[in-house]
Design a protein around this motif. Structure first.
Motif: not given
Length: 270
Positions: A87-95, A139-142, A81-85
């Motif tokens: 603005d990407t369409p990816y749906q991040f979730d952390f486990h 890895h995801v955004v790249a 939320q505090h970076t350019r990430v």
């Protein structure tokens, strides 16, 4: 005549593989780099969501400690939320995975990020956890998974062409040529993997700093990973899928210097 036909077929297979690979080029919106990928962003997201339960199961499922799991999610979302990430369409979730023995973290295509309890238990600060998660976000955004898939398909096509051209059913020894070609292809893909790791380290430096974390915490993460290996010799760095943690420290320090030539701002979370 049979040899000529095999050679022509091999050339056609190789040509199709090369053309398909070189025509799959597009610009990554996040990194600005030209890359060759083999799936759309929507396909990446769908693949990651589909594979997530199975991947979690391989590590004993999700960890029952809800407080620790929520901490991982909170730090991950702060990085998003505090970076350019964001603005990407990816749906991040952390486990947080239940495996207490394995020291690992990884990301699936599309934004599903995992860290084992074995690695989390070795980390010493919030900033270090942020560094690990930021690396996986990188890895995801790249789009490394999509990029690796395209490269793997090219390698498979070329090694398949080599096998067609060299295999002789009347001469079993000819199979060794195909085996050598396959081994070369594997080494090529391992090299690409190390480049991806180093790029994710560099992106993690950017993301941690932008989210208010001290990117120098990543240096200690590398030391922890090196300690986790027991200091054992794993052979030449070239033959390792991941770069040696000690070698990555210098790259991280250089990335910090490049990103903050006037020094890091004060008040960053370690």
């Amino acid at each position: 005549m049979r040899g000529v036909i095999k050679f022509i077929i091999a050339l056609l297979v190789a040509a199709v593989s090369l053309v398909t690979y070189w025509c799959s080029s597009e610009t990554n919106d996040f990194t600005g780099e030209e890359q060759r990928v083999d799936m759309t962003v929507e396909q990446e997201i769908a693949l990651g969501l589909q594979a997530a339960p199975q991947m979690a199961e391989q590590y004993g499922g999700l960890h029952p400690d809800q407080q620790a799991a929520q901490e991982v999610k909170a730090i991950g979302q702060r990085l998003v939320q505090h970076t350019r990430v964001s603005d990407t369409p990816y749906q991040f979730d952390f486990h947080l995975l239940a495996d207490e023995q394995t020291v690992n973290a990884f990301a699936l295509p599309g934004g599903q990020v995992f860290i084992t309890a074995g690695l989390l238990g070795r980390l010493e600060s919030e900033g270090q956890l942020a560094g690990v998660l930021a690396h996986e976000i990188g890895h995801v955004v790249a789009r490394h998974s999509a990029q690796q898939l395209a490269k793997a398909k090219l390698t498979q096509g070329l090694t398949g062409a080599a096998a067609i051209a060299t295999y002789d059913p009347d001469n079993p020894a000819s199979q060794s040529g195909a085996a050598v070609a396959a081994m070369i292809g594997q080494l090529v893909n391992m090299n690409y993997g190390r480049e991806d790791e180093l790029e994710s380290d560099k992106l993690a430096v950017q993301l941690t700093g932008a989210a208010g974390y001290d990117p120098r915490s990543m240096i200690r993460v590398m030391e922890i990973l090196e300690e986790a290996s027991g200091g054992s010799s794993r052979g030449p760095d070239f033959l390792q899928t991941h770069p040696n943690p000690g070698n990555r420290i210098a790259k991280i320090e250089a990335a910090i210097e490049q990103e903050y030539p006037k020094g890091l701002p004060e008040g960053l979370t370690h």
